[in-house]
Design an enzyme around this catalytic site. Structure first.
Site, short mmCIF file in Angstrom:
data_model
loop_
_atom_site.label_atom_id
_atom_site.label_comp_id
_atom_site.label_asym_id
_atom_site.label_seq_id
_atom_site.Cartn_x
_atom_site.Cartn_y
_atom_site.Cartn_z
N CYS A 188 0.80 -1.23 0.00
CA CYS A 188 0.00 0.00 0.00
C CYS A 188 0.83 1.28 0.00
O CYS A 188 0.25 2.37 0.00
CB CYS A 188 -0.95 -0.01 1.18
SG CYS A 188 -1.95 -1.51 1.27
N HIS A 244 -9.97 1.30 -0.33
CA HIS A 244 -8.51 1.24 -0.26
C HIS A 244 -8.02 0.70 -1.59
O HIS A 244 -8.25 -0.45 -1.93
CB HIS A 244 -8.10 0.33 0.89
CG HIS A 244 -6.62 0.35 1.18
ND1 HIS A 244 -5.70 0.93 0.33
CD2 HIS A 244 -5.90 -0.15 2.23
CE1 HIS A 244 -4.50 0.79 0.84
NE2 HIS A 244 -4.59 0.16 2.00
N PHE A 257 1.83 -3.48 4.58
CA PHE A 257 2.28 -4.73 5.18
C PHE A 257 3.81 -4.72 5.33
O PHE A 257 4.53 -4.09 4.56
CB PHE A 257 1.88 -5.91 4.30
CG PHE A 257 0.44 -6.34 4.47
CD1 PHE A 257 -0.39 -5.77 5.40
CD2 PHE A 257 -0.08 -7.35 3.67
CE1 PHE A 257 -1.71 -6.18 5.55
CE2 PHE A 257 -1.39 -7.79 3.81
CZ PHE A 257 -2.20 -7.19 4.75
N LYS A 288 -10.63 7.12 2.26
CA LYS A 288 -10.93 5.74 1.84
C LYS A 288 -12.42 5.39 1.89
O LYS A 288 -12.85 4.51 1.13
CB LYS A 288 -10.08 4.76 2.64
CG LYS A 288 -8.61 4.79 2.19
CD LYS A 288 -7.74 3.79 2.91
CE LYS A 288 -6.35 3.73 2.30
NZ LYS A 288 -5.60 4.98 2.44
N HIS A 294 -3.74 7.72 6.16
CA HIS A 294 -3.87 6.40 5.54
C HIS A 294 -5.25 5.85 5.88
O HIS A 294 -5.95 5.33 5.00
CB HIS A 294 -2.76 5.48 6.03
CG HIS A 294 -2.69 4.18 5.30
ND1 HIS A 294 -2.55 4.11 3.93
CD2 HIS A 294 -2.73 2.90 5.74
CE1 HIS A 294 -2.52 2.84 3.55
NE2 HIS A 294 -2.63 2.09 4.63
N GLU A 335 -1.87 4.85 13.69
CA GLU A 335 -1.74 6.12 13.00
C GLU A 335 -2.13 7.29 13.89
O GLU A 335 -1.49 8.35 13.85
CB GLU A 335 -2.60 6.12 11.74
CG GLU A 335 -2.36 7.34 10.87
CD GLU A 335 -2.99 7.24 9.49
OE1 GLU A 335 -2.66 8.09 8.63
OE2 GLU A 335 -3.82 6.33 9.27
#
Length: 393
Positions: free
Chosen positions: A159, A318, A380, A313, A284, A295
């Protein structure tokens, strides 16, 4: 500070095709693009951010080997700024124009269908192309279409890939290897990642709800965002880029958000800015329990006095490897239109998280003076990336 200007933007996502349509829906907080769709996950119909408008056909002779949805999304974004791209090629020559893209699932859906047919029929379909699932495919397709001969490669860091592609393009300019670089990200909906996230229990069966105490997971979308980055002065500049890899866990972030903080501080340092000089932060904001908690901690640490922020999002889903570039595109649009995307959620703040200053509907950027916007992406493996865009100095 790097002299990297983002002089053209082509974009397509669930909000629409083209800058004008995307901006109109984005600043209105219009979530029409996320709709429940069956057929992807057995016995489930989660909201998905699909691109539903017609996409351009792949030009001949590329259609024989390059006709997949990933490339058609990318072509839609590229055609919006084709005149700018062609002008850069004419000015600098094809060998001085580079291509750096981020992707993770491009071509996987076509490969999945091909493999299913092979198992069923004991023969590969006539239109199956192994090259569709190669990570280099999107960058090579676009370079071939444009007849470019400069550096050409694809980044796949989940991502953060789209954001890292933009940072890599900046380095190509700084190193003198290119005079212009096409950069951004593209990803499509595919059954493999959708069923994978579903198996992890990471998908919300309803619209995602970032930073709410009722958040239950992500929605998935698809998109392509493509920038023309050059040294020629333009209205929007990539002021700074930062990255880190905390390698805390394969799929869970460091709870303290130390790697996220490191990436944000690195971007600030490259831009020569203090946190108080950032006018907006695109979060994010995946709406998973652990990511939002991490976050929020990181944002509170880097911005102790707060910063206007929102997660987009719930409007797009996403978009995986395209997310970093797409959300940088939203910052680009904010600078051009002077407006900010609102936080789309239920307003039920999680009392266990540091309070954030979420953008409300109708919010605008301050008038006068240089404006600076930040976009963060986390992936990830503890992979973190941050970009800062602003009015050209």
């Amino acid at each position: 500070m790097s002299a990297a200007y983002l002089n053209a933007l082509g974009v397509v996502c669930a909000l629409g095709a083209g800058k004008a349509a995307v901006a109109e829906a984005l600043f209105a907080g219009n979530a029409h693009g996320l709709r429940a769709e069956s057929g992807w996950i057995p016995e489930h119909a989660p909201p998905l951010g699909a691109v539903r408008m017609p996409l351009p056909a792949i030009p001949e002779p590329l259609a024989a080997t390059r006709d997949n949805r990933c490339n058609r999304l990318l072509l839609a974004a590229a055609q919006e700024i084709e005149a700018d791209i062609r002008a850069a090629i004419a000015s600098h020559g094809g060998a001085r124009v580079g291509m750096v893209l981020g992707t993770s699932t491009g071509g996987i859906e076509e490969a999945t269908r091909g493999l299913a047919a092979q198992r069923r029929d004991d023969a590969w379909p006539v239109d199956y192309r192994y090259a569709h699932q190669e990570l280099a495919g999107p960058a090579e397709f676009l370079a071939e279409w444009l007849e470019l001969a400069g550096p050409c490669y694809t980044i796949s860091t989940a991502c953060t890939a789209g954001a890292r592609a933009m940072a890599s393009a900046q380095r190509l300019l700084d190193a003198g290897l290119c005079d212009a670089v096409l950069c951004g990200g593209v990803d499509t909906l595919a059954r493999l990642p959708l069923n994978g996230f579903h198996a992890l229990g990471a998908m919300d069966p309803a619209r995602c709800n970032p930073f709410s105490r009722e958040r239950r997971g992500i929605n998935i979308g698809e998109a392509a965002a493509l920038f023309l980055m050059t040294r020629e002065r333009g209205p929007v500049q990539l002021l700074g880029a930062g990255s880190s890899s905390d390698a805390y866990h394969m799929s869970s972030p460091d709870p303290a958000g130390l790697g996220a903080q490191q990436a944000m501080r690195a971007a600030l340092a490259q831009a020569g800015l203090e946190p108080a000089q950032i006018d907006y932060l695109n979060l994010h904001g995946t709406a998973t329990t652990h990511n939002d908690a991490m976050e929020a901690q990181a944002v509170a640490a880097v911005f102790p006095h707060g910063v206007p922020c929102s997660s987009t999002k719930p409007l797009t889903g996403h978009t995986l490897a395209a997310a970093g570039a797409l959300e940088a595109a939203f910052c680009w649009l904010s600078l051009r239109y002077g407006r900010l995307p609102p936080q789309h959620w239920d307003g039920m703040a999680d009392p266990e998280l540091p309070a954030l200053r979420f953008v409300e509907a109708g919010a605008r950027l301050p008038d006068g003076g240089p404006r600076r916007l930040m976009s963060s992406s986390f992936a990830f493996g503890g992979n973190n990336a941050c970009l800062i865009l602003g009015d050209a100095a």
